[in-house]
Structures are given as structure tokens and as C-alpha cells.
Design a protein around this motif. Structure first.
Motif: not given
Length: 156
Positions: A3-7, A9-19, A76-85, A154-156
């Protein structure tokens, strides 16, 4: 398909950069020259530079380093799917296939299953010749730790 964690593509990319930022800020990573890359949901790569300071008495990399690299990549592969926890490792199995020596290495992680409470991820460790030296499978559980409250997330 993960699933897309951020809903979006841009939300997911921001989550990936923050991770990626969270990984870089973790105190343990001051001991390892490494960099996290999350190219898409469910995939993580960690680029390591392994030195002789990680060797055991037999002249190859100690198993603790294998665990760190494989656990981090699958996590991190798994946490890329979870944007809140923040996820926590609940179990991890390793298979060592050959000795790892000093030089660059890449841990490639991917999400395998789970989307609610428990996630399963796997990773493989590749040496500078492109040979697999180890692989691992882990389970990861949602924690009560909010990602947004962690220093470094945080997002880079």
C-alpha cells in the motif's frame, strides 16, 4: 503490491525521505558508515562501508554487523509502508553464506507480507563483487511510538 503509506506519491516520497533522515540521526549509525535509500514502498537499500574494525578474530566481519545491516534493510522496507508509527523488530533469522571482508556492501530489504499490526520483511547482503553473503527474514510490529515525535524524522 504494498500500500501507499501517504495516500499519494508525493506523500509517500516525503515519508521515505523522513525515514532516511531518521536513519541518519540514529546514534547507532555513528558507528557504521552507511546510508539508507528508500526508492519505493516496500523496498529499502542500505549502502555500507565495512572496515576491519568490524572483524572478529578470524579475519572476517563479525555476525553483529550482518544482523545490523539485514535487520535495518528489512525493517525500513516494512516501515516504508507505515507513516504514523515506528515499527519494532520482534524476531529475525539469519543465514550466513560466505565471509564478508572490508569494502562496500549493500543490504537490500523488501516487504513480504502484513499490512496491519505485524509485517514480514526479508533482506539480502551483497558484497562488492555482487555476491550474496547472507540473508535474513524478520517480523516487525507496530509500536506506540509516533514517527512524527522522533528526533530526525523529517523531510529533507
Amino acid at each position: 503490491m504494498p500500500p501507499d503509506p501517504g495516500g499519494t506519491d508525493s506523500g509517500a516520497r516525503a515519508h521515505f525521505r523522513a525515514l532516511e533522515s531518521l536513519y541518519a540521526a540514529a546514534p547507532i549509525n555513528q558507528l557504521f558508515k552507511s546510508r539508507l535509500e528508500i526508492p519505493e514502498s516496500g523496498i529499502a537499500r542500505i549502502h555500507f562501508e565495512i572496515g576491519e574494525q568490524y572483524y572478529h578474530a578470524g579475519g572476517a566481519v563479525h555476525g553483529t554487523s550482518y544482523f545490523k545491516m539485514l535487520d535495518d534493510a528489512a525493517f525500513y522496507a516494512c516501515n516504508s509502508l507505515v507513516s504514523d508509527r515506528f515499527l519494532l523488530t520482534t524476531a529475525f533469522n539469519l543465514l550466513f553464506t560466505r565471509p564478508l571482508r572490508a569494502g562496500p556492501a549493500i543490504a537490500e530489504g523488501k516487504w513480504v507480507s502484513g499490512q496491519r499490526r505485524v509485517f514480514v520483511g526479508e533482506a539480502r547482503l551483497i558484497d562488492e563483487q555482487g555476491e550474496e553473503v547472507a540473508r535474513g527474514t524478520g517480523t516487525f510490529m507496530r509500536s506506540s511510538i509516533a514517527l512524527a515525535g522522533l528526533p530526525g524524522y523529517r523531510s529533507a
